[in-house]
Design an enzyme around this catalytic site. Structure first.
Site, PDB file in Angstrom:
ATOM      1  N   GLU A  21      31.236  48.295  39.553  1.00 53.56           N
ATOM      2  CA  GLU A  21      29.918  48.909  39.367  1.00 53.56           C
ATOM      3  C   GLU A  21      29.492  48.754  37.910  1.00 53.56           C
ATOM      4  OE1 GLU A  21      29.822  53.127  40.134  1.00 53.56           O
ATOM      5  OE2 GLU A  21      27.645  53.161  40.259  1.00 53.56           O
ATOM      6  N   ARG A  35      43.509  55.592  37.718  1.00 50.83           N
ATOM      7  CA  ARG A  35      43.351  56.856  38.443  1.00 50.83           C
ATOM      8  C   ARG A  35      43.989  56.819  39.815  1.00 50.83           C
ATOM      9  NH1 ARG A  35      37.333  57.334  38.331  1.00 50.83           N
ATOM     10  NH2 ARG A  35      37.274  55.391  37.149  1.00 50.83           N
TER      11      ARG A  35
HETATM   12  O1  LIG Z   1      34.665  50.238  44.278  1.00 47.81           O
HETATM   13  P1  LIG Z   1      34.539  49.691  42.904  1.00 47.81           P
HETATM   14  O2  LIG Z   1      33.111  49.370  42.536  1.00 47.81           O
HETATM   15  O3  LIG Z   1      35.434  48.524  42.661  1.00 47.81           O
HETATM   16  O4  LIG Z   1      34.945  50.844  41.895  1.00 47.81           O
HETATM   17  C1  LIG Z   1      36.043  51.697  42.063  1.00 47.81           C
HETATM   18  C2  LIG Z   1      37.049  51.539  40.976  1.00 47.81           C
HETATM   19  O5  LIG Z   1      36.479  51.887  39.711  1.00 47.81           O
HETATM   20  C3  LIG Z   1      37.331  52.810  39.054  1.00 47.81           C
HETATM   21  O6  LIG Z   1      38.315  52.176  38.315  1.00 47.81           O
HETATM   22  P2  LIG Z   1      38.205  51.712  36.795  1.00 47.81           P
HETATM   23  O7  LIG Z   1      38.206  50.221  36.769  1.00 47.81           O
HETATM   24  O8  LIG Z   1      37.068  52.434  36.142  1.00 47.81           O
HETATM   25  O9  LIG Z   1      39.612  52.106  36.212  1.00 47.81           O
HETATM   26  P3  LIG Z   1      40.393  53.449  35.847  1.00 47.81           P
HETATM   27  O10 LIG Z   1      40.955  54.007  37.128  1.00 47.81           O
HETATM   28  O11 LIG Z   1      41.471  52.939  34.964  1.00 47.81           O
HETATM   29  O12 LIG Z   1      39.459  54.425  35.162  1.00 47.81           O
HETATM   30  C4  LIG Z   1      37.983  53.543  40.205  1.00 47.81           C
HETATM   31  O13 LIG Z   1      39.181  54.178  39.801  1.00 47.81           O
HETATM   32  C5  LIG Z   1      38.214  52.461  41.210  1.00 47.81           C
HETATM   33  O14 LIG Z   1      39.428  51.774  40.974  1.00 47.81           O
HETATM   34  N1  LIG Z   2      30.455  56.181  39.459  1.00 46.85           N
HETATM   35  C1  LIG Z   2      31.782  56.138  39.363  1.00 46.85           C
HETATM   36  N2  LIG Z   2      32.465  57.235  38.985  1.00 46.85           N
HETATM   37  C2  LIG Z   2      33.809  57.197  38.891  1.00 46.85           C
HETATM   38  N3  LIG Z   2      34.532  56.096  39.117  1.00 46.85           N
HETATM   39  C3  LIG Z   2      33.879  54.992  39.486  1.00 46.85           C
HETATM   40  N4  LIG Z   2      34.323  53.763  39.794  1.00 46.85           N
HETATM   41  C4  LIG Z   2      33.260  52.999  40.069  1.00 46.85           C
HETATM   42  N5  LIG Z   2      32.129  53.698  39.978  1.00 46.85           N
HETATM   43  C5  LIG Z   2      32.488  54.956  39.607  1.00 46.85           C
END
Ligand SMILES: O=P(O)(O)OC[C@H]1O[C@H](OP(=O)(O)OP(=O)(O)O)[C@H](O)[C@@H]1O
Ligand SMILES: Nc1ncnc2[nH]cnc12
Length: 186
Positions: free
Chosen positions: A109, A72
């Site tokens: 998370e 994202r």
């Molecule tokens: O602050 P944090 O606890 O590290 O979480 C934030 C991260 O989690 C999500 O990524 P995700 O790994 O879900 O990947 P995506 O963007 O491919 O959905 C979001 O896009 C951040 O990169």
């Molecule tokens: N609650 C949440 N929603 C969307 N992206 C996330 N990345 C980590 N935690 C998330």
């Protein structure tokens, strides 16, 4: 942002953008309330506003590289790089980058993961802005900072579309000496 906009107008616009972020309970795991940014992305004016708000902060700042985190984060990083005339460095999930990489592991998370960057993506002293969509625990961004630091990048700001303030990720990044900016806070 035009000269005519007041703080009140900006606050109103940010509130409107915030209303376009959808809560999806129990995704991707029970107990997690997922912040879904797709309703915001679906509106042309909304994505433009987000990139203008973030990008206007860098007018004249000489940013050379915007580094975005898969997946994202890429959506915002490429638009921001285009807006401010910077190059784009992509930080990817493991095994996706074709050339020589360095990697860092982190806790999410909702799980554990690693990220990688090409070893030649950023040169020593390059002015870098890091961007991702969500700041939750800060684990992902901390790992991204590790990568940029190891390549010698000069991180001038760490930016997010939205921040989950109750998870205190900001502290993790500010403790490392970097300014954190998030457009929308929950
Ligand atoms: O602050 P944090 O606890 O590290 O979480 C934030 C991260 O989690 C999500 O990524 P995700 O790994 O879900 O990947 P995506 O963007 O491919 O959905 C979001 O896009 C951040 O990169
Ligand atoms: N609650 C949440 N929603 C969307 N992206 C996330 N990345 C980590 N935690 C998330």
């Amino acid at each position: 942002m035009s000269f005519k906009e007041t703080d009140i107008d900006i606050h109103k616009e940010i509130t409107e953008l915030k209303s376009l972020i959808r809560d999806v309970p129990d995704f991707p795991k029970p107990g997690i309330v997922f912040k879904d940014i797709t309703p915001l992305l679906h509106r042309p004016w909304a994505l433009q506003k987000v990139i203008d708000f973030i990008g206007n902060r860098y007018i004249g700042a000489g940013v050379e590289i915007v580094a975005g985190i898969e997946s994202r984060g890429f959506i915002l990083a490429s638009a921001l790089a285009y807006k401010i005339g910077a190059g784009l460095a992509i930080i990817r999930k493991p095994g996706k980058l074709p050339y020589r990489t360095i990697s860092a592991t982190y806790t999410l998370e909702y799980g554990e993961d690693s990220i990688e960057i090409h070893e030649d993506a950023i040169q020593e002293g390059t002015k870098v802005v890091l961007i991702d969509d969500v700041l939750a625990t800060g684990g992902t961004m901390s790992a991204a900072i590790d990568l940029v630091e190891r390549l010698g990048g000069n991180i001038i700001s760490v930016d997010f579309l939205l921040e989950l303030t109750f998870l205190n990720g900001r502290k993790k990044i500010e403790e490392r000496g970097y300014p954190v900016f998030s457009l929308i806070k929950f």
